[in-house]
Design an enzyme around this catalytic site. Structure first.
Site, PDB file in Angstrom:
ATOM      1  N   ASP A   9       0.865  -1.168   0.000  1.00 45.29           N
ATOM      2  CA  ASP A   9       0.000   0.000   0.000  1.00 45.29           C
ATOM      3  C   ASP A   9       0.910   1.229   0.000  1.00 45.29           C
ATOM      4  OD1 ASP A   9      -2.391   1.580   0.357  1.00 45.29           O
ATOM      5  OD2 ASP A   9      -1.853   1.745   2.475  1.00 45.29           O
ATOM      6  N   ASP A  11       0.167   5.119   1.388  1.00 48.39           N
ATOM      7  CA  ASP A  11       0.148   5.961   2.584  1.00 48.39           C
ATOM      8  C   ASP A  11       0.052   5.108   3.844  1.00 48.39           C
ATOM      9  OD1 ASP A  11       0.042   8.670   1.342  1.00 48.39           O
ATOM     10  OD2 ASP A  11      -1.792   7.854   0.465  1.00 48.39           O
TER      11      ASP A  11
END
Length: 223
Positions: A9, A11
């Site tokens: 992923d 952030d």
């Protein structure tokens, strides 16, 4: 079973960027007389798509206005990102470790493509990711497993030969739903929330020796 791919992923997983996102969202929300606290961010914003976030923040505005506000917010985020040092400790060495062993690495995020490019560039990892699945690049975003399934398909790697890294329950459910063993990062959520969502392990940084052992075990498992 062996290990052929690491999927990250963006952030809260590659970079600890929530503070910048909160700053940017508060700035654009204030222009519309809207405010939110940390609890609202955790429940309704972290890990969600911009469409979902804008619907929560501005329920009375049109979809076109939501899109304009989201674009404005993301542009501000990228300006704030310039010069910032936000890498989760150990993430760059981990990517290099995987590449040295012939693995593929990828980004799977609800963030817009421009944000993915900016973050990857800030880490000095431009050109290193074999696949980048961004917000809007597939019909359904997380928590639907589709982004991860598309990433696996493009890499030609089955889910059982990959490991995903996520920092939210929504993201973990997406990765687990695609059949991927998932490690949680406690950047934005407590360990118990990540494990309850399906993470096999939760760590604060990529320098945790438990992660080193976990990956070594996955790598050494017979195919």
């Amino acid at each position: 079973m062996s290990l052929n791919a690491l999927l990250f992923d963006l952030d809260g997983t590659l970079v600890d960027s929530d503070a910048l996102h909160i700053q940017a969202f508060r700035a654009v929300a204030a222009e519309h007389g809207v405010s939110f606290d940390a609890d609202f961010f955790a429940r309704h914003m972290s890990g969600h798509t911009n469409a979902q976030i804008c619907l929560s923040l501005f329920p009375d505005l049109s979809a076109a206005e939501h899109e304009r506000i989201a674009d404005e917010k993301e542009a501000l985020f990228r300006r704030l990102l310039e010069g910032a040092s936000l890498a989760i400790p150990g993430v760059v060495p981990l990517v290099e470790w995987a590449l040295d062993r012939g693995m593929s690495v990828g980004v799977v995020s609800n963030a817009p493509p421009a944000n993915v490019r900016a973050v990857v560039q800030s880490l000095g990892l431009a050109g290193k990711f074999a696949v980048e699945i961004c917000g809007g690049s597939v019909p359904r975003g997380k928590p639907d497993p589709m982004p991860y399934r598309v990433a696996l398909e493009r890499l030609g790697v089955p889910g059982e030969r990959a490991v995903a890294f996520e920092d939210t329950p929504l993201g973990i459910r997406a990765a687990v739903g695609a059949g991927i063993a998932t490690v949680g990062l406690t950047t934005t959520q407590p360990e118990e929330n990540l494990l309850a969502a399906g993470a096999l392990l939760a760590v604060k940084t990529y320098e945790d020796q438990r992660l080193t052992a976990f990956l070594a075990e996955r790598l050494s498992m017979a195919s």
